[in-house]
Design a protein around this motif. Sequence first.
Motif, PDB file in Angstrom:
ATOM      1  N   VAL A 138     -20.537   0.205   3.670  1.00  0.00           N
ATOM      2  CA  VAL A 138     -19.528   0.956   2.921  1.00  0.00           C
ATOM      3  C   VAL A 138     -18.137   0.559   3.411  1.00  0.00           C
ATOM      4  O   VAL A 138     -17.885   0.529   4.621  1.00  0.00           O
ATOM      5  N   THR A 139     -17.235   0.273   2.480  1.00  0.00           N
ATOM      6  CA  THR A 139     -15.870  -0.074   2.853  1.00  0.00           C
ATOM      7  C   THR A 139     -14.872   0.854   2.183  1.00  0.00           C
ATOM      8  O   THR A 139     -15.163   1.450   1.149  1.00  0.00           O
ATOM      9  N   VAL A 140     -13.697   0.975   2.796  1.00  0.00           N
ATOM     10  CA  VAL A 140     -12.591   1.693   2.175  1.00  0.00           C
ATOM     11  C   VAL A 140     -11.417   0.724   2.063  1.00  0.00           C
ATOM     12  O   VAL A 140     -11.166  -0.079   2.959  1.00  0.00           O
ATOM     13  N   GLU A 141     -10.707   0.799   0.953  1.00  0.00           N
ATOM     14  CA  GLU A 141      -9.593  -0.104   0.678  1.00  0.00           C
ATOM     15  C   GLU A 141      -8.415   0.690   0.125  1.00  0.00           C
ATOM     16  O   GLU A 141      -8.534   1.874  -0.181  1.00  0.00           O
ATOM     17  N   GLY A 142      -7.295   0.015  -0.024  1.00  0.00           N
ATOM     18  CA  GLY A 142      -6.117   0.646  -0.591  1.00  0.00           C
ATOM     19  C   GLY A 142      -4.866   0.246   0.163  1.00  0.00           C
ATOM     20  O   GLY A 142      -4.930  -0.461   1.185  1.00  0.00           O
ATOM     21  N   PRO A 143      -3.715   0.685  -0.297  1.00  0.00           N
ATOM     22  CA  PRO A 143      -2.458   0.318   0.343  1.00  0.00           C
ATOM     23  C   PRO A 143      -2.315   0.924   1.728  1.00  0.00           C
ATOM     24  O   PRO A 143      -2.954   1.930   2.053  1.00  0.00           O
ATOM     25  N   ASP A 144      -1.480   0.305   2.565  1.00  0.00           N
ATOM     26  CA  ASP A 144      -1.179   0.875   3.872  1.00  0.00           C
ATOM     27  C   ASP A 144      -0.558   2.256   3.667  1.00  0.00           C
ATOM     28  O   ASP A 144       0.285   2.455   2.800  1.00  0.00           O
ATOM     29  N   ARG A 157       4.841   7.319   3.563  1.00  0.00           N
ATOM     30  CA  ARG A 157       3.887   7.637   4.625  1.00  0.00           C
ATOM     31  C   ARG A 157       3.986   6.629   5.766  1.00  0.00           C
ATOM     32  O   ARG A 157       3.923   6.996   6.938  1.00  0.00           O
ATOM     33  N   MET A 158       4.127   5.343   5.426  1.00  0.00           N
ATOM     34  CA  MET A 158       4.225   4.312   6.457  1.00  0.00           C
ATOM     35  C   MET A 158       5.439   4.526   7.338  1.00  0.00           C
ATOM     36  O   MET A 158       5.363   4.444   8.566  1.00  0.00           O
ATOM     37  N   HIS A 159       6.576   4.808   6.731  1.00  0.00           N
ATOM     38  CA  HIS A 159       7.801   4.998   7.505  1.00  0.00           C
ATOM     39  C   HIS A 159       7.723   6.263   8.350  1.00  0.00           C
ATOM     40  O   HIS A 159       8.310   6.327   9.437  1.00  0.00           O
ATOM     41  N   ALA A 160       6.977   7.252   7.881  1.00  0.00           N
ATOM     42  CA  ALA A 160       6.820   8.479   8.664  1.00  0.00           C
ATOM     43  C   ALA A 160       5.992   8.239   9.923  1.00  0.00           C
ATOM     44  O   ALA A 160       6.134   8.971  10.917  1.00  0.00           O
ATOM     45  N   ARG A 205       3.774  -6.560  10.895  1.00  0.00           N
ATOM     46  CA  ARG A 205       4.293  -7.702  10.140  1.00  0.00           C
ATOM     47  C   ARG A 205       3.988  -7.604   8.647  1.00  0.00           C
ATOM     48  O   ARG A 205       4.830  -7.939   7.798  1.00  0.00           O
ATOM     49  N   ILE A 206       2.801  -7.138   8.295  1.00  0.00           N
ATOM     50  CA  ILE A 206       2.412  -7.018   6.888  1.00  0.00           C
ATOM     51  C   ILE A 206       3.141  -5.843   6.235  1.00  0.00           C
ATOM     52  O   ILE A 206       3.631  -5.936   5.109  1.00  0.00           O
TER      53      ILE A 206
END
Length: 221
Positions: free
Chosen positions: A6-12, A145-148, A154-155
């Motif tokens: 089982v995998t999970v995917e999506g944006p950072d 969310r990422m900035h929080a 790098r990505i």
Amino acid sequence: MKGLFVTVEGPDGAGKTTQLKLLAQELEMAGIEVVLTREPGGTEIGDHIRSLILDPAFAKMADMTEILLYAASRAQHVNELILPALDEGKVVLCDRFVDASVAYQGYGLGFPVETIEQVNAHATGGLVPDRTYLFDLTVEDAKKRMHARGALDRIEQRDDTFRQRVYDGFMAIAADEPARVRRIDANREVEEIAEELRTDLLAFMKKRRDDDEDGNRDRSR
């Protein structure tokens, strides 16, 4: 019983890691053996490769170098950890797999998707997840969310145009493989998302067991 991949995917920033940990806990409470892992990484060698890929100091990394580093980490991951766990009948829960490379390096960097798929077919020996949960979160919400969370790797430091291409890539994957990929609305409460994952995966596992039992009965006749 054969294992389940089982995998999970999506944006950072979509909350994949949190949800995968909660799902692992639910399965373990049900008496199911679970291996929780991630990409890039998952092994000692893979973790060293991960540090190279994500380090902002390596801004000059060529796109093909990035593609091959992801595939190299994945090859080690599959052979050292994932396949042995599946052979032992365990459920492997993995944060990202080949779909991420198709979305990020194919759609995001603009490399032909066929090239990404060919490289990774060699790296994985053709291994495909049984079930994939794609966390659907807009580029703008994912960015907040990422900035929080703090410092970006790098990505994550790439611009919104790149992130939109990645998002479009994930949506294309979901549209092409609806039997494997289930889209998850990631803009909800943690508990609500966790319940959807738990319910769907347990139902998926039950159906597979039923199908296997039916197949065994047919062969025994």
